[in-house]
Design a protein around this motif. Structure first.
Motif, PDB file in Angstrom:
ATOM      1  N   PHE A  33       0.859  -1.186   0.000  1.00  0.00           N
ATOM      2  CA  PHE A  33       0.000   0.000   0.000  1.00  0.00           C
ATOM      3  C   PHE A  33       0.893   1.233   0.000  1.00  0.00           C
ATOM      4  O   PHE A  33       1.973   1.228   0.600  1.00  0.00           O
ATOM      5  CB  PHE A  33      -0.895   0.037   1.244  1.00  0.00           C
ATOM      6  N   ILE A  34       0.424   2.293  -0.640  1.00  0.00           N
ATOM      7  CA  ILE A  34       1.147   3.553  -0.616  1.00  0.00           C
ATOM      8  C   ILE A  34       0.154   4.686  -0.399  1.00  0.00           C
ATOM      9  O   ILE A  34      -0.942   4.691  -0.969  1.00  0.00           O
ATOM     10  CB  ILE A  34       1.958   3.775  -1.916  1.00  0.00           C
ATOM     11  N   SER A  35       0.522   5.622   0.464  1.00  0.00           N
ATOM     12  CA  SER A  35      -0.300   6.812   0.679  1.00  0.00           C
ATOM     13  C   SER A  35       0.547   8.044   0.422  1.00  0.00           C
ATOM     14  O   SER A  35       1.768   8.031   0.603  1.00  0.00           O
ATOM     15  CB  SER A  35      -0.862   6.841   2.104  1.00  0.00           C
ATOM     16  N   ALA A  36      -0.107   9.116  -0.026  1.00  0.00           N
ATOM     17  CA  ALA A  36       0.551  10.400  -0.267  1.00  0.00           C
ATOM     18  C   ALA A  36      -0.517  11.482  -0.256  1.00  0.00           C
ATOM     19  O   ALA A  36      -1.696  11.209  -0.530  1.00  0.00           O
ATOM     20  CB  ALA A  36       1.289  10.401  -1.606  1.00  0.00           C
ATOM     21  N   SER A  93       3.914   7.336   2.615  1.00  0.00           N
ATOM     22  CA  SER A  93       4.152   6.171   3.470  1.00  0.00           C
ATOM     23  C   SER A  93       3.924   4.915   2.644  1.00  0.00           C
ATOM     24  O   SER A  93       3.092   4.899   1.730  1.00  0.00           O
ATOM     25  CB  SER A  93       3.213   6.168   4.679  1.00  0.00           C
ATOM     26  N   PHE A  94       4.659   3.866   2.985  1.00  0.00           N
ATOM     27  CA  PHE A  94       4.565   2.603   2.249  1.00  0.00           C
ATOM     28  C   PHE A  94       4.352   1.473   3.247  1.00  0.00           C
ATOM     29  O   PHE A  94       4.894   1.500   4.358  1.00  0.00           O
ATOM     30  CB  PHE A  94       5.845   2.362   1.446  1.00  0.00           C
ATOM     31  N   PHE A  95       3.573   0.460   2.830  1.00  0.00           N
ATOM     32  CA  PHE A  95       3.210  -0.623   3.738  1.00  0.00           C
ATOM     33  C   PHE A  95       3.269  -1.973   3.030  1.00  0.00           C
ATOM     34  O   PHE A  95       2.958  -2.073   1.840  1.00  0.00           O
ATOM     35  CB  PHE A  95       1.785  -0.423   4.275  1.00  0.00           C
ATOM     36  N   GLY A  96       3.653  -2.992   3.782  1.00  0.00           N
ATOM     37  CA  GLY A  96       3.572  -4.366   3.312  1.00  0.00           C
ATOM     38  C   GLY A  96       2.599  -5.140   4.177  1.00  0.00           C
ATOM     39  O   GLY A  96       2.591  -4.989   5.408  1.00  0.00           O
ATOM     40  N   GLY A 172       4.948  -0.854   8.277  1.00  0.00           N
ATOM     41  CA  GLY A 172       4.841   0.463   7.661  1.00  0.00           C
ATOM     42  C   GLY A 172       6.179   1.181   7.631  1.00  0.00           C
ATOM     43  O   GLY A 172       7.014   1.003   8.525  1.00  0.00           O
ATOM     44  N   PHE A 173       6.372   2.002   6.607  1.00  0.00           N
ATOM     45  CA  PHE A 173       7.638   2.701   6.403  1.00  0.00           C
ATOM     46  C   PHE A 173       7.378   4.170   6.079  1.00  0.00           C
ATOM     47  O   PHE A 173       6.581   4.488   5.188  1.00  0.00           O
ATOM     48  CB  PHE A 173       8.419   2.074   5.243  1.00  0.00           C
ATOM     49  N   ASP A 174       8.054   5.061   6.797  1.00  0.00           N
ATOM     50  CA  ASP A 174       7.997   6.486   6.492  1.00  0.00           C
ATOM     51  C   ASP A 174       8.908   6.768   5.302  1.00  0.00           C
ATOM     52  O   ASP A 174      10.095   6.447   5.340  1.00  0.00           O
ATOM     53  CB  ASP A 174       8.462   7.309   7.691  1.00  0.00           C
ATOM     54  N   VAL A 175       8.353   7.373   4.274  1.00  0.00           N
ATOM     55  CA  VAL A 175       9.121   7.677   3.063  1.00  0.00           C
ATOM     56  C   VAL A 175       9.319   9.172   2.895  1.00  0.00           C
ATOM     57  O   VAL A 175      10.398   9.639   2.570  1.00  0.00           O
ATOM     58  CB  VAL A 175       8.431   7.082   1.812  1.00  0.00           C
ATOM     59  N   GLY A 176       8.269   9.954   3.107  1.00  0.00           N
ATOM     60  CA  GLY A 176       8.382  11.407   2.990  1.00  0.00           C
ATOM     61  C   GLY A 176       8.142  11.878   1.577  1.00  0.00           C
ATOM     62  O   GLY A 176       7.100  11.622   0.987  1.00  0.00           O
TER      63      GLY A 176
END
Length: 256
Positions: A33-36, A93-96, A172-176
């Protein structure tokens, strides 16, 4: 001599009549998943294994999914998601997400437990390690993990602590900020050996596995290694941080 012969035959019978059974990991869904900010309040989803959902392509993201799982579903998968929107993406943010079962055919899918006891969160933008996690029932009955994935924010809890049920895992991963033509490079591993990840266990089978992932930002011109190599290499890569939130709800049923 007769007794020894009979004993030898009996011993052989006992050995051949006791086959060794290996546990089976079945995967219902393996998604990212990706959010922005630019994508609105609901995360986009891409399913590598499972329902076949692809929200990325229509949103201007180029995606390459590589499945290097073995026949036993031990191993790695990877996503490379390139920002081809022509614009900068913010608050990314990115999620697996993994919904897997152990020996479902012999002892159901709702008799498993999970633990985050050996799992350590990363330091945000300073490394490629997960910055959030969640363990929960996958959202068919009472769990909110899938809702939180679509919201873009995991709750850092194990809702199944001490409970046997249908287990699902998320990282979850913070990407910015993701610049135009930059890529998110993500690798996730299912391992029988402790890799420091979340742990899923089936007591009836006395078998469990670990789930861990790494995410980095790369230039689109870099050649991508296979997922297993990527998982090891990504430990040294750096990412940039950020979080996004929204709201949605999963629909679905599983029959016990």
């Amino acid at each position: 001599m007769v007794k020894k012969s009979v004993y030898a035959i009996a011993s052989l019978f006992l050995v051949t009549a006791s086959p060794v059974f290996s546990s089976v990991i079945g995967i219902t869904e393996y998604s990212s998943f990706i959010s922005a900010s630019e994508f609105g309040s609901t995360s986009l989803q891409h399913t590598g294994v499972g329902p076949g959902i692809d929200d990325y392509t229509g949103a201007g993201l180029d995606v390459v999914f590589t499945n290097s799982l073995g026949a036993d579903n031990i191993g790695s998968v990877s996503w490379q998601i390139t920002n081809s929107t022509g614009s900068v993406l913010n608050d990314v943010s990115f999620f697996g997400f993994l919904d897997a079962q152990i020996d479902e055919a012999t002892n159901t899918f709702f008799n498993e437990t999970a633990s985050a006891a050996g799992f350590t969160l990363g330091s945000g933008s300073g490394d490629s390690q997960p910055d959030s996690f969640e363990i929960d029932e996958p959202g068919y009955l009472f769990g909110d993990i899938f809702t939180n994935l679509l919201n873009g924010s995991l709750d850092n809890t194990n809702a199944l602590l001490g409970i046997e049920d249908d287990v699902s895992l998320a990282l979850g991963f913070d990407v910015g900020t993701l610049l135009s033509d930059e890529s998110i490079l993500a690798s996730f591993e299912i391992s029988e050996i402790d890799n420091g990840g979340l742990y899923q266990y089936d007591a009836a089978s006395d078998y469990g596995f670990y789930f861990l992932g790494v995410v980095s930002i790369i230039d689109d011109e870099i050649e991508i290694p296979n997922p297993s190599t990527l998982f090891l290499m990504s430990i040294g890569f750096l990412a940039i941080g950020g979080v996004k939130a929204g709201k949605h709800k999963r629909m679905g049923t599983k029959v016990c």
